[in-house]
Design an enzyme around this catalytic site. Sequence first.
Site, short mmCIF file in Angstrom:
data_model
loop_
_atom_site.label_atom_id
_atom_site.label_comp_id
_atom_site.label_asym_id
_atom_site.label_seq_id
_atom_site.Cartn_x
_atom_site.Cartn_y
_atom_site.Cartn_z
CE LYS A 1 -3.76 -2.38 2.34
NZ LYS A 1 -4.51 -2.64 3.57
CD GLN B 1 -3.22 -4.10 6.63
OE1 GLN B 1 -3.25 -3.08 5.94
NE2 GLN B 1 -3.71 -5.24 6.22
CG ASP C 1 -9.61 -0.13 5.28
OD1 ASP C 1 -9.56 -0.36 4.05
OD2 ASP C 1 -8.91 -0.72 6.12
#
Length: 295
Positions: free
Chosen positions: A52, A96, A119
């Site tokens: 990422k 994450q 997200d």
Amino acid sequence: MGRILSGEEIAAQIKAELRTRVADLARKGIVPGLAIVRVGEDPSSASYVRQKERAAQGLGLLSTTTVLPTRTSEDELLAVVSSLNEDPRFHGVLVQLPLPPDLSPERVCGTVAPAKDVDCLHPENIGRLVRGDPYLLPCTPHAVQQILHRSGYPPAGKHVVIVGRSALVGRPLSILLSQKGPAGDATVTLCHSATPDLGAFTHQADILVVAVGRPRLVTADMVRAGAVVIDVGVNRVDDPTAPKGYRLVGDTEYEAVGKVAAAITPVPGGVGPVTVAMLLGNTVAACEAQAQPAR
Ligand code: NAP
């Protein structure tokens, strides 16, 4: 073998489209920023975060990763998230997952500022998604939707069977593909570990999406001839002939299912790279939204 849907190619298209928007922002002196927080030493998470960060930097975004030790307390993690929420250099903040077992992903993701929630895991953004008025779309479900549309398999009018009902993939994907309008309009069946006779359901799919995390769960006899198969799963399996001693496989028996299906995504190189591209897209969109004067 059916058509192989290359996620690398679709991700490259999406990134090329984003470059124009990044250049527009640059002309105004604005650089989109993505802050990632990783807790612990899970090797898969470390590798996803590196991908990422590299992709963000490749697009000219500002990207930074804060790595915290496994024994970080929830208060310490929340303090880091809170300072990133306040930092104007970062338009997107991502924690994450998975987190170590003592930390609640719901509580932690619920403290990311909704405007920076790239997200789409904050309850406010999940609520907007369910209501049909999304702010940003969750990355992996959006990636699946984009793969279908950009490969010429729009889900409208089709029967989509999704295996896996996680909050990250299966459940939001079921909402996205069943929403009213040309981006959705599919009839969706959502299967999970308590679904009896899984094959009876998967066999009815025009489009089959598998997001479980179990190698070879879906075999060729579970797939209807001519179906489109999107394999979201990523599993490490031992392979002494591979340089790292393992290789990555999806949730389907790729070769055999690929012979029955009209099209299939590979693992690696399918949903993964498109998910990363959608994250970049969300960071750019969040930056554009935050750059607008408040109404
Ligand atoms: P998860 O949270 O573990 O959810 C797995 C889902 O699969 C659950 O809903 C579970 O059902 C269901 N399931 C388990 N065994 C099953 C079975 N035998 N039959 C039918 N359903 C079964 O996993 P996740 O986060 O959604 O991730 C799924 C996979 O996708 C993993 O391999 C992950 O690494 C991968 N992934 C890939 C990307 C990407 O970008 N490529 C992104 C995210 C995730 P219950 O709800 O009943 O337990």
